[in-house]
Scaffold this active site. Structure first.
Site, mmCIF file in Angstrom:
data_model
loop_
_atom_site.group_PDB
_atom_site.id
_atom_site.type_symbol
_atom_site.label_atom_id
_atom_site.label_comp_id
_atom_site.label_asym_id
_atom_site.label_seq_id
_atom_site.Cartn_x
_atom_site.Cartn_y
_atom_site.Cartn_z
ATOM 1 N N ASN A 11 11.712 10.073 -1.838
ATOM 2 C CA ASN A 11 10.711 9.881 -0.951
ATOM 3 C C ASN A 11 10.879 11.187 0.044
ATOM 4 O OD1 ASN A 11 9.055 9.002 1.184
ATOM 5 N ND2 ASN A 11 10.031 6.941 1.264
ATOM 6 N N ARG A 93 7.815 8.372 -4.551
ATOM 7 C CA ARG A 93 7.019 7.701 -3.737
ATOM 8 C C ARG A 93 5.917 8.563 -3.488
ATOM 9 N NH1 ARG A 93 6.911 6.352 2.297
ATOM 10 N NH2 ARG A 93 5.386 4.609 2.201
ATOM 11 N N HIS A 182 1.555 0.764 1.877
ATOM 12 C CA HIS A 182 2.764 -0.293 1.781
ATOM 13 C C HIS A 182 2.698 -1.176 0.505
ATOM 14 C CE1 HIS A 182 3.430 -0.310 6.223
ATOM 15 N NE2 HIS A 182 4.106 0.341 5.985
#
Ligand code: ADP
Length: 402
Positions: A11, A93, A182
């Site tokens: 990430n 991500r 999210h």
């Protein structure tokens, strides 16, 4: 050679890289860590192996390439180097996947170009994600690299909910629509909630309240996301740690024309100096609750504003779904603040929502139901695990393609 069962989840943020190495056989974290202040002074790397103490090193990482090399060295020191044959994939991500990326995607040059084309709608996030991908590909060009998008789970939101009511041509020209974020967390938590209730995700309607530093709500009908609170950017929706969430767009014109603030100043104000921080000077809910308990009026106002917005979304999404089976609280505040959970659900007995005070006040890391047996709607605390979800999606995709 043993079967490759490990996934490295990366990430990459603008000045940080978080990582976890996960074994998909049992979900075990073989290592995790964080590089902070990349390209700044005082950079550091904190590496936590599965067993043994965390290792912290001052690591003057000039850029993401240096940071990822440092991560690779730490992993190698534990015998978990990137050259290990057990590594099946790297899962990245990626914040913005636009309308095109509705599912995890194996990264090719063409995919990378498309992620780059989305930079104008995610100027703070996608560039760092792209650098992370490029560096990881350079380190292991032969290994499948998978992008898991924060927006993907929300691509099922119906057109009438995804569109802002503005001129369609102008909106389309500039890709202005509600994307939501999210998503990996909302997907994971909505499924985990169904499992907690012993039911098939396809059968249950859930409202997920992801309440961390950033916060968002989603309405999930039978496993499919139908509404979410963040929009073109993560600024829309709930009151957050430092973001305002919903404001009348007229506030922006007013601050500019009457207040004389420049557009970048307003951007900074609404994203980084608003929310709980703007209302009371603290963005950490623990601190807000501590001050409120001591009778601090500003902290109480911030808490009430936070909860009020949450309740508006809860009621709105209940109506959107029509039938509601469960409400799931997740992320830092959702998992830990019994006070926010109690206040968000108080007085909703007529909607079939009855939280059990005792169950709600139990501290635990486990997914758990906190509603009374008489509650028509189950209320649950379900810890999110975005890294595991990214790893599972990446692993499943690599297996399917093989
Ligand atoms: P991020 O969005 O950065 O991933 P998290 O999901 O970790 O954030 O949530 C961080 C927030 O969780 C903190 O800012 C804090 O407000 C809140 N939090 C953590 N623990 C507690 C607690 N025990 N009580 C209330 N709030 C908490």
């Amino acid at each position: 050679m043993s079967e490759a069962t490990r996934v490295l989840v990366l990430n990459a943020g603008s000045s940080s890289v978080k990582y976890q190495l996960i074994d998909m056989l049992d979900g075990a974290r073989l290592a995790s860590g964080l590089v902070e202040r990349i390209g700044e002074r005082g950079g550091r790397l904190r590496h936590t192996p599965r067993s043994g103490p965390a290792r912290e090193s001052a690591s003057a990482c000039a850029d993401h390439a240096a940071a990822l090399k440092a991560v690779a060295e730490e992993l190698a020191a534990d015998g978990l180097g990137l050259d290990s044959p057990e590594l099946a994939a790297i899962g990245h991500r990626v914040v913005h996947g636009g309308r095109r990326f509705t599912a995890p995607t194996v990264i090719t040059d063409e995919v990378l170009r498309e992620i780059r084309r989305l930079v104008p709608v995610a100027p703070l996030h996608n560039p760092a994600n792209i650098v992370g991908i490029e560096v990881a590909r350079a380190l292991r060009p032969d290994l499948p690299q998978v992008a898991v998008f924060d927006t993907a789970f929300h691509t099922t939101i119906p057109e009438y909910a995804a569109r802002y009511a503005i001129d369609r041509k102008i909106a389309d020209e500039h890709r202005v629509r509600r994307y939501g974020f999210h998503g990996t967390s909302h997907q994971y938590v909505s499924r985990a909630t169904a499992r907690l209730l012993g039911r098939d995700p396809a059968e249950v309607n859930v409202i997920v309240l992801h309440l961390g530093n950033g916060g968002s709500a989603s309405a999930v009908a039978g496993g499919v996301c139908v509404e979410t609170s963040m929009g073109l950017t993560p600024l829309e929706g709930l009151v957050m740690g430092t973001r305002s969430g919903d404001v009348d767009p007229g506030v922006i014109f007013h601050l500019h024309r009457v207040g004389g603030l420049g557009i970048d100043e307003i951007d900074d104000l609404l994203n980084r100096r608003s929310g709980l921080l703007g209302l009371c000077g603290d963005n950490d809910m623990r601190e807000v609750e501590r001050r409120m308990a001591q009778g601090d009026a500003e902290a109480e106002l911030a808490f009430r504003a936070y909860v009020h917005r949450l309740r508006k979304y809860l009621g709105g999404y209940y109506a959107v779904l029509g039938h509601l089976d469960a409400i799931a609280f997740t992320a830092g505040i959702g998992e830990n603040s019994a006070g926010v959970r109690a206040a968000a659900t108080a007085g909703l007995e007529e909607l079939g929502i009855v939280v059990d005070g005792e169950l709600n006040s139990v501290h635990s890391d486990a997914a758990r139901v906190i509603s009374s047996p008489y509650s028509k709607v189950a209320v649950a605390v379900v810890p999110t695990d975005e890294e595991l979800e990214i790893a599972q999606q990446a692993f499943a995709l690599v297996h399917d393609t093989r």
